[in-house]
Design a protein around this motif. Structure first.
Motif, PDB file in Angstrom:
ATOM      1  N   THR A 369       0.829  -1.217   0.000  1.00  0.00           N
ATOM      2  CA  THR A 369       0.000   0.000   0.000  1.00  0.00           C
ATOM      3  C   THR A 369       0.852   1.251   0.000  1.00  0.00           C
ATOM      4  O   THR A 369       0.436   2.299  -0.530  1.00  0.00           O
ATOM      5  CB  THR A 369      -0.929  -0.008   1.220  1.00  0.00           C
ATOM      6  OG1 THR A 369      -0.141  -0.095   2.419  1.00  0.00           O
ATOM      7  CG2 THR A 369      -1.898  -1.177   1.163  1.00  0.00           C
ATOM      8  N   LYS A 374      -2.340   4.119  -5.055  1.00  0.00           N
ATOM      9  CA  LYS A 374      -3.475   4.399  -5.934  1.00  0.00           C
ATOM     10  C   LYS A 374      -4.123   3.123  -6.474  1.00  0.00           C
ATOM     11  O   LYS A 374      -4.971   3.199  -7.374  1.00  0.00           O
ATOM     12  CB  LYS A 374      -3.021   5.270  -7.106  1.00  0.00           C
ATOM     13  CG  LYS A 374      -2.501   6.641  -6.703  1.00  0.00           C
ATOM     14  CD  LYS A 374      -3.595   7.454  -6.004  1.00  0.00           C
ATOM     15  CE  LYS A 374      -3.091   8.840  -5.629  1.00  0.00           C
ATOM     16  NZ  LYS A 374      -4.137   9.627  -4.911  1.00  0.00           N
ATOM     17  N   GLU A 376      -6.625   0.209  -5.841  1.00  0.00           N
ATOM     18  CA  GLU A 376      -7.677  -0.229  -4.924  1.00  0.00           C
ATOM     19  C   GLU A 376      -7.606  -1.729  -4.649  1.00  0.00           C
ATOM     20  O   GLU A 376      -8.034  -2.191  -3.586  1.00  0.00           O
ATOM     21  CB  GLU A 376      -9.054   0.146  -5.472  1.00  0.00           C
ATOM     22  CG  GLU A 376      -9.451  -0.543  -6.747  1.00  0.00           C
ATOM     23  CD  GLU A 376     -10.858  -0.150  -7.192  1.00  0.00           C
ATOM     24  OE1 GLU A 376     -11.340  -0.788  -8.143  1.00  0.00           O
ATOM     25  OE2 GLU A 376     -11.462   0.760  -6.605  1.00  0.00           O
ATOM     26  N   TRP A 379      -5.360  -2.143  -1.637  1.00  0.00           N
ATOM     27  CA  TRP A 379      -6.040  -1.713  -0.403  1.00  0.00           C
ATOM     28  C   TRP A 379      -7.095  -2.737   0.022  1.00  0.00           C
ATOM     29  O   TRP A 379      -7.232  -3.049   1.204  1.00  0.00           O
ATOM     30  CB  TRP A 379      -6.690  -0.343  -0.621  1.00  0.00           C
ATOM     31  CG  TRP A 379      -5.714   0.797  -0.636  1.00  0.00           C
ATOM     32  CD1 TRP A 379      -5.343   1.546  -1.700  1.00  0.00           C
ATOM     33  CD2 TRP A 379      -4.990   1.315   0.487  1.00  0.00           C
ATOM     34  NE1 TRP A 379      -4.421   2.497  -1.343  1.00  0.00           N
ATOM     35  CE2 TRP A 379      -4.178   2.388   0.002  1.00  0.00           C
ATOM     36  CE3 TRP A 379      -4.934   0.985   1.833  1.00  0.00           C
ATOM     37  CZ2 TRP A 379      -3.350   3.116   0.826  1.00  0.00           C
ATOM     38  CZ3 TRP A 379      -4.100   1.724   2.664  1.00  0.00           C
ATOM     39  CH2 TRP A 379      -3.313   2.771   2.161  1.00  0.00           C
ATOM     40  N   ALA A 398      -7.346   4.055   2.931  1.00  0.00           N
ATOM     41  CA  ALA A 398      -7.568   3.879   1.497  1.00  0.00           C
ATOM     42  C   ALA A 398      -8.501   4.949   0.952  1.00  0.00           C
ATOM     43  O   ALA A 398      -8.312   5.452  -0.164  1.00  0.00           O
ATOM     44  CB  ALA A 398      -8.142   2.483   1.224  1.00  0.00           C
ATOM     45  N   LEU A 402      -7.962   7.196  -2.209  1.00  0.00           N
ATOM     46  CA  LEU A 402      -8.864   6.959  -3.353  1.00  0.00           C
ATOM     47  C   LEU A 402     -10.278   7.355  -2.950  1.00  0.00           C
ATOM     48  O   LEU A 402     -11.128   6.498  -2.645  1.00  0.00           O
ATOM     49  CB  LEU A 402      -8.820   5.482  -3.768  1.00  0.00           C
ATOM     50  CG  LEU A 402      -7.479   4.938  -4.247  1.00  0.00           C
ATOM     51  CD1 LEU A 402      -7.523   3.409  -4.319  1.00  0.00           C
ATOM     52  CD2 LEU A 402      -7.132   5.512  -5.612  1.00  0.00           C
ATOM     53  N   SER A 405     -13.351   5.658  -5.060  1.00  0.00           N
ATOM     54  CA  SER A 405     -13.418   4.214  -5.260  1.00  0.00           C
ATOM     55  C   SER A 405     -14.689   3.645  -4.636  1.00  0.00           C
ATOM     56  O   SER A 405     -14.867   3.685  -3.410  1.00  0.00           O
ATOM     57  CB  SER A 405     -12.189   3.538  -4.650  1.00  0.00           C
ATOM     58  OG  SER A 405     -12.299   2.142  -4.760  1.00  0.00           O
ATOM     59  N   ILE A 408     -14.080   0.344  -2.420  1.00  0.00           N
ATOM     60  CA  ILE A 408     -13.545   0.568  -1.075  1.00  0.00           C
ATOM     61  C   ILE A 408     -14.654   1.014  -0.136  1.00  0.00           C
ATOM     62  O   ILE A 408     -14.729   0.583   1.025  1.00  0.00           O
ATOM     63  CB  ILE A 408     -12.400   1.593  -1.133  1.00  0.00           C
ATOM     64  CG1 ILE A 408     -11.192   0.970  -1.848  1.00  0.00           C
ATOM     65  CG2 ILE A 408     -12.018   2.053   0.265  1.00  0.00           C
ATOM     66  CD1 ILE A 408     -10.032   1.898  -2.021  1.00  0.00           C
TER      67      ILE A 408
END
Length: 974
Positions: A369, A374, A376, A379, A398, A402, A405, A408
């Motif tokens: 990470t 960047k 996902e 993460w 995360a 992001l 996302s 996430i």
């Protein structure tokens, strides 16, 4: 020498001849040799090479000295050899070796030559190989490859044909003797036992081997050698540990035995029998473990338990540790080479997770990470590997990297256990990513209906192109608001058909069915205007979904709108019937009914369409719908007798006999001389005990429509009512008009048998066979008559004559086999069965009988052969079901019974056996289900079934009663 040259005689010297070295120049002249010109006989050795090992002068002892002329002038060892006067190819030893090497390389023998390919080797291999040669070889190789590809398919096809032809011309030994092996089935047990035994051709030592005698070594032997050599042998337990680790885990252990310090160590001189016993037990335990662990590549010992005891680092999945090390090194190299590559970090973490090093995996993925903030995927993998609270922190980190996302945010909501926390996370996500349909759907699923409606109102504003959100909002709104929502949805998404279908279902749900047809028609028009292609199959699937959801009017409107799209005019009937069958198979009965209704509007005079629709209503509809359809059918097709008969039967089964009579009366008007309608009217009256009316109807039928079946039914009516004389007279009259109708001869013979007039019955059957020699039932009746009176030989002759008249008739072969079996001649029955299967190899009734002619151990093998020959024959399937029944395999037997009645529902024997099976092994519900299915199928055929259903005493019994009667007659003798 000069004197020799002055002589007139000519001297010939062989090639290998030379003057002896001892002849001096001043010596007297030598005696001249014989010449062929002097008239003497020519010596045979002249002109020929010297024999092998010949040395000149050896015969006269001229080998004891060597002169200068033999060895040549003196020279240095480095000087070149002067062989100028030697013949070519024999100058030096190097030339000889080179020549022999070239001869080895170039084999120009005739055995190495082929007319098509030439010599096996290259003729120019001895020359220099230059670049132009290499280029030429490459060009030729490319051309050969190209030509080979062009002709590859043709060549392979030709080779395949040649192989098939070769196999046909030269079959295998097994194929050549297949007919002889098949004839082995005809060999009786006595003949087989009379075959002499083959003698043992081995010698005496091989026939009587002497077993090797093994004598255990006594303890005194160990004691004696221990005292003399003061050495003893033990087995170190570490050896067994290393062996087991090497076998199970793949560790690089030393060579077995080389690291065992206990072998051949000096002893103390005292004999310890306890230690010897321990060593022996340890060795035996090790050997037994090795043997037990090497059976078919599997182990009977849990390797994971061993590895845990040994504190090994073997991975938990049981893989080889060397593979794990290689994978770890490769992934480390990938990470170091490209540290910003997310899959490398994910793969490394999963590898460590699989090997049981969860903390190492977590450290690796957290480092990933940092290197790929960047990504996902990294993460999400980190959140999966971390425990609860730590995973929440990882997801929060995360989100900072992001913020857009969706995955996430969904993962963050899944990590929360409280519904309120889930809602809070999702609402925070919708603030950042308001265009995500997935987030809106997930958030709405957690809300109450009222809050969900408010959220969906906002969702369709943020995602106006999502059909699912619009439809979900319409479902939660009231009728008026739902109409507005769907109108807005059509404005935003004018190319989606589901909105229009939902609008039609909405109108139908609110009892506004007149709008359904308009909405579907407008949908087709609007979609075509927006450039959408109308896919007929998709619309029919939507109609089936509407049918299953209870929206009957919508599904019928969709079917009517799209059923004719994209179909040629001549293919409409066939395609529509297939669509109806497909809908029935999918359980969409209203769709099928709509398809039939549309087809009947287009083809109102097609009898086949009316019949299909009538059978559909009979199987899946109500009696009222069937009768209404049949009334319309006979109005459009008055000449279709079967439609009239179906209507009359429906009324009769409902107990409305006057209505059935009226339908038949109308049928008489439309079809005045129809045999089927006459016989249906007779059956209706006779079934309702109106025998006089039935007699009058038959008399009218005989006068207006005199057919063989009408006469047969007339005889049958008098016979079953007990009027034997009237039946006999009618049968005699019928035979005057229809003497080639075999059923009349059968009935006459059976009437005579019933009256115990065997001679007259035999005469009737014989007369019938003269007129109808190809009627198999007549031959069977005559044969059984002779068997019943004890004339077994005559019955056998009759069946043999019948087989000559009717070749390849499985019924006649089956009766012949059963005749011999009933007579107790099982060997002859087996022989006849073998001949029958050769003449009729695809007969299901023969194979079914052959299965139970075998002994119990061979029945399963015979059934497999029967299924190979007749895979879908109902008699073979029934025999397999009976076989499982006899072996008490209840579940399998029930499956095969169901398969049999599904393939052939008209076989009454299958229903009777199935019912008998359920009576013994099934519940009352299963028995009732079999009875109902049998009554719906209305079986008419089957040996056991026809024997009861056509008996004169059972003529008024229905299907259920006959089923019970046949099942009671079946005995479990198989």
């Amino acid at each position: 020498m000069g004197a020799l040259l002055q002589n007139k005689s000519v001297f010939f010297f062989p090639v290998h001849f030379r003057l002896p070295a001892e002849v001096a120049p001043g010596a007297p002249p030598a005696i001249p040799l014989a010449s062929p010109l002097m008239g003497k006989k020519k010596k045979p050795f002249l002109g020929m090479p010297a024999p092998l090992g010949y040395v000149p002068g050896l015969g006269r002892g001229a080998t004891g000295f060597t002169t200068r002329s033999d060895i040549g002038p003196a020279r240095d060892a480095n000087d070149p050899v002067d062989d100028r006067h030697a013949p070519p190819g024999k100058r030096t030893v190097g030339d000889q070796m080179k020549k022999s090497q070239e001869e080895d390389e170039e084999d120009l023998n005739d055995t190495n030559y082929d007319e098509f390919n030439g010599y096996a080797g290259s003729l120019f291999s001895s020359g220099p190989y230059e670049k132009d040669d290499e280029e030429a070889d490459a060009i030729y190789a490319a051309l050969d490859k190209r030509m080979d590809e062009r002709r590859k398919e043709r060549r392979e096809l030709r080779e395949k044909e040649e192989i098939e032809k070769y196999r046909m011309e030269r079959p295998k030994i097994q194929q050549q003797f297949s007919d002889l092996k098949r004839k082995l089935s005809e060999v009786s047990e006595e003949e087989w036992l009379s075959i002499p035994e083959v003698g043992d051709a081995r010698n005496k030592r091989q026939r009587n081997p002497r077993h090797e005698k093994l004598t255990p070594v006594p303890d005194s032997f160990f004691s004696k050698h221990l005292q003399t050599g003061e050495n003893h042998t033990t087995v170190d337990p570490l050896y067994t540990q290393f062996q087991m680790v090497n076998y199970l885990g793949g560790l690089n252990t030393p060579y077995p035995g080389s690291m065992t310090p206990g072998l051949m160590t000096p002893g103390t001189g005292d004999l310890d029998m306890r230690k010897i016993g321990q060593a022996r037990n340890t060795l035996m335990d090790m050997r037994l473990s090795q043997v037990s662990d090497s059976v078919s590549g599997q182990t009977v010992v849990d390797p994971k338990g061993y590895l845990t005891d040994l504190n090994s680092m073997i991975p938990t999945h049981g893989g080889d540790i060397s593979d794990i090390k290689k994978a770890r090194l490769l992934l480390k190299s990938v990470r170091e080479t490209n540290p910003h590559h997310p899959p490398a970090w994910i793969a490394s973490a999963r590898l460590e997770e699989v090997t049981g090093k969860l903390q190492v995996a977590r450290n690796l993925i957290m480092k990933g990470t940092e290197m790929c903030p960047k990504s996902e995927d990294v993460w999400l993998e980190a959140a999966r590997l971390q425990p609860g609270d730590t995973a929440k922190a990882v997801v929060a980190q995360a989100v900072r990297h992001l913020p857009q996302s969706v995955r996430i945010y969904i993962r963050a909501a899944e990590l929360e256990t409280d519904v309120r926390a889930k809602k809070r996370v999702l609402r925070k996500a919708l603030e950042n990513v308001s265009k995500s349909v997935r987030l809106w759907k997930t958030a709405v699923e957690l809300e109450e209906p009222e809050d969900a409606r408010i959220m969906l109102s906002r969702a369709v504003e943020c995602c106006p192109t999502s059909v699912e959100l619009w439809l979900a909002l319409a479902r939660l709104e009231t009728y008026e608001n739902a109409r507005r929502v769907l109108n807005k949805a059509r404005e935003n998404i004018p190319t989606d058909r589901h909105i229009w279908i939902t609008a039609a279902k909405l109108e139908e749900a609110n009892s506004n069915t007149q709008m359904v047809e308009k909405i579907i028609d407008r949908a087709i028009t609007s979609l075509r205007a927006n450039g959408v292609e109308i896919n007929r199959e998709q619309w029919i699937q939507d109609a089936e979904e509407c049918d299953k959801a209870g929206s009957v009017a919508t599904c019928q409107a969709v079917i009517r709108a799209v059923i004719g799209i994209g179909i040629e005019e001549e293919d409409r009937k066939h395609t529509w019937m297939e669509d109806a069958d497909s809908c029935v198979a999918h359980g969409a009965l209203e769709c099928a009914r709509a398809i039939y209704a549309h087809a009947l509007q287009v083809f109102p005079s097609k009898k086949s369409v009316w019949l299909r629709a009538a059978y559909f209503e009979k199987n899946h509809g109500t009696r009222e719908s069937l009768e209404a359809l049949l009334q319309r059918a006979v109005a459009h097709c008055p000449k279709a007798e079967v439609l009239w008969l179906m209507g009359a039967k429906s009324k009769w089964l409902a107990g409305d006999v006057p209505a059935a009579r009226s339908i038949l009366a109308l049928a008489f008007q439309a079809n005045p001389n129809s045999e089927e309608i006459w016989l249906a009217a007779v059956k209706l009256e006779s079934e309702n005990n109106e025998y006089e009316r039935a007699r009058r109807l038959l008399a009218k039928a005989r006068s207006s429509a005199p057919t063989a079946r009408v006469f047969m039914k007339s005889v049958k009516l008098e016979w079953v009512l007990g009027n034997i004389e009237a039946a006999h007279d009618l049968c005699t009259e019928a035979l005057k008009h229809y003497e080639d109708f075999p059923k009349l001869w059968m009935m006459r013979g059976q009437i005579e048998e019933q009256c115990e007039n065997m001679d007259k019955a035999r005469e009737a059957y014989n007369q019938g066979l003269k007129k109808c020699p190809h009627s198999v039932p007549l031959w069977l009746l005559l044969s059984r008559l002779e068997e019943r009176v004890g004339q077994l030989t005559r019955a056998r002759a009759i069946l043999e004559k019948a087989r000559l008249k009717n070749p390849q008739s499985p019924e006649l072969w089956l009766e012949s086999v059963r005749l011999e079996f009933r007579a107790g001649l099982k060997n002859i029955a087996n022989t006849l069965m073998a001949k029958a299967l050769q003449e009729c190899p695809n007969s299901g009734i023969l194979w079914a009988e052959a299965v139970f002619l075998e002994a119990r151990p061979q029945r399963k093998t015979k059934s497999v052969d029967a299924l190979k020959k007749c895979e879908h024959d109902p008699h073979v399937l029934l025999a397999v079901a009976k076989l499982f029944w006899s072996e008490r395999k209840i579940t399998k037997a029930r499956e095969w019974f169901l398969r049999t009645v599904k393939i052939e529902p008209d076989l009454g024997d299958a229903w009777a056996l199935f019912y008998k099976f359920e009576m013994q092994h099934g519940t009352e519900e299963q028995q009732e289900e079999v009875r109902k299915r049998c009554e719906n199928a209305e079986p008419r055929h089957g040996e056991l079934w026809c024997a009861e259903s056509k008996h004169v005493l059972n003529w008024q019994k229905n299907i259920g009663e006959i089923l019970t009667l046949v099942a009671s007659r079946i005995k479990n003798t198989f």
